[in-house]
Design a protein around this motif. Structure first.
Motif, PDB file in Angstrom:
ATOM      1  N   UNK A 160      -8.292  42.373 -39.713  1.00  0.00           N
ATOM      2  CA  UNK A 160      -7.891  41.863 -38.419  1.00  0.00           C
ATOM      3  C   UNK A 160      -8.695  42.583 -37.337  1.00  0.00           C
ATOM      4  N   UNK A 161      -8.819  41.968 -36.182  1.00  0.00           N
ATOM      5  CA  UNK A 161      -9.517  42.564 -35.057  1.00  0.00           C
ATOM      6  C   UNK A 161      -8.662  42.350 -33.814  1.00  0.00           C
ATOM      7  N   UNK A 162      -8.571  43.367 -32.969  1.00  0.00           N
ATOM      8  CA  UNK A 162      -7.765  43.236 -31.749  1.00  0.00           C
ATOM      9  C   UNK A 162      -8.401  42.249 -30.773  1.00  0.00           C
ATOM     10  N   UNK A 163      -9.713  42.096 -30.838  1.00  0.00           N
ATOM     11  CA  UNK A 163     -10.423  41.127 -30.017  1.00  0.00           C
ATOM     12  C   UNK A 163     -10.353  39.767 -30.724  1.00  0.00           C
ATOM     13  N   UNK A 164      -9.520  38.879 -30.205  1.00  0.00           N
ATOM     14  CA  UNK A 164      -9.281  37.591 -30.875  1.00  0.00           C
ATOM     15  C   UNK A 164     -10.524  36.705 -30.900  1.00  0.00           C
ATOM     16  N   UNK A 165     -11.378  36.816 -29.882  1.00  0.00           N
ATOM     17  CA  UNK A 165     -12.620  36.043 -29.881  1.00  0.00           C
ATOM     18  C   UNK A 165     -13.528  36.495 -31.023  1.00  0.00           C
TER      19      UNK A 165
END
Length: 158
Positions: A122-127
């Motif tokens: 997962x990445x906190x930056x959704x883009x």
């Protein structure tokens, strides 16, 4: 002295890279068959990538070549594989399923199923997460497309 070495290195790099001629594996080959028709159902993004990979084998009107019809049904599934202590997702898994049939004059020659999957963080930056998912999906579907082409080649060789 270092400037001359650096300039020489850059020159050799440019010459070396410009001399490479990359060609996709299946594009330049002259096959003894053509894909007359492709029927898609299911996930639009998956079907778009498969169609772009198979379009170079599409029918050109050559009567000497065997003509195949392909029916493709695709689906995509994304699920959470692991979560942190708060319940937020840490890892995702994306699965693609491609069912396809290869026909010759309405005679079923091959029915097959391709399943590809990949686990990613997962990445906190959704883009950035969405871009990562798009890249992973494209790679999985291109591998599935190569498998479809390989199965047509093996049918044609028999």
């Amino acid at each position: 002295m270092n400037k001359i070495l650096l300039n020489t290195l850059i020159l050799f790099l440019i010459i070396g890279l410009s001399g490479c001629s990359y060609k996709p594996i299946f594009v330049e080959k002259n096959y003894g068959f053509e894909i007359e028709k492709i029927i898609f159902d299911g996930e639009r993004d998956i079907n778009r990538i498969i169609e772009s990979k198979l379009k170079f084998i599409k029918s050109s009107g050559n009567k000497e070549k065997k003509k195949y019809t392909i029916e493709i049904v695709s689906s995509k599934n994304k699920k959470i594989v692991s979560k942190d202590s708060k319940g937020d997702p840490l890892k995702f898994e994306i699965n693609i399923l491609v069912n396809y049939k290869i026909k010759d004059n309405d005679n079923l020659l091959l029915r097959n199923k391709i399943i590809k999957k990949n686990v990613y963080n997962n990445d906190s930056d959704k883009f950035k997460l969405e871009q990562t998912e798009d890249i992973i999906l494209e790679n999985l579907v291109e591998n599935a497309s190569d498998s479809i082409i390989a199965s047509i080649i093996s049918i044609d060789d028999n």
